[in-house]
Design a protein around this motif. Sequence first.
Motif: not given
Length: 296
Positions: A50-55, A173-174, A181-183, A234-239
């Motif tokens: 939430f601190i690094i990416g809530f937006k 789907y994502l 954003a997914i994380a 986040v890295l896994f979603n990128k992968l």
Amino acid sequence: MKSIHPKWIYLIILSLIWGSSFILIKKGLLGLTPMQLGAVRIIFTGAFLFIIGFKKIKGIKTAIAWKGIVLTGFLGTFFPSFLFAYAETEIDSAIASILNSLVPLNTIMIGFIVFKIKSTKRQVLGVLIGLMGTILLIMNGASLNPNQNYFYAFLVIISTFMYAASTNIVKHYLQNVNPLAIAVGNFTIIIIPAIIVLFFTGFFKVETFENEQLRPALLYMLLLSLFGTAVAKVLFNKLIQASTPVFASSVAYLMPLVAVFWGLLDGERFGFWQGVATIIILFGVYLANKKRGQTS
């Protein structure tokens, strides 16, 4: 000179991070119950994200995307966090990591059954070989460690099916949603249930804070949350987005090597036949990933 494809960099970093996660769970259980550990892990990770990416949540705009976020939040993080914690109360961290190698095989099965992705005979053979290795690993682990209840190994196996389902959902789907954003979306959904779970575990009682093992356990969970869950998520979603679901799940090839190393340092017993079973499982994963014409 030809540059290294980002997917290989993600794969190596994830292997190191996730391979170390199992020993951190084991150490965290010295001061926390399985339910407390799972809840604390989710809460710490959620706070960090939430601190690094809530937006970034603004990037999730469709109802279909939010359905995917909810499903991957519970299947890819919430339930496995508790299942792995309970599993490691009875089985060694190295064994948990090896069983986690079933994720690529289960990814293929779920892809075939649910998403109608065609499978080759080689992939089917790989799944069967992986199953044989799993049976051998559990049987010999139970023989080598008669004081451990290897029925708990099935909690890890259940988690691998959940991870596999989550992987396919992200890919189908994502694919066009920002990985961060997914994380963040995942933890926006699951952090409230985690807080409720933690409250009902008695964590906030005075007796809990008088436990001398609590502080180091929370430190282990902080490390696990920041790296093993938040950064790795986040890295896994990128992968996944940079490759295929099966290639992304093949991080399970390298994780056991890291986990077994930590386990041996911590005094865990790892026999010859367990090593053979591990090789059989990984060979099955290798065959399953050798689909002709597959782009990765």
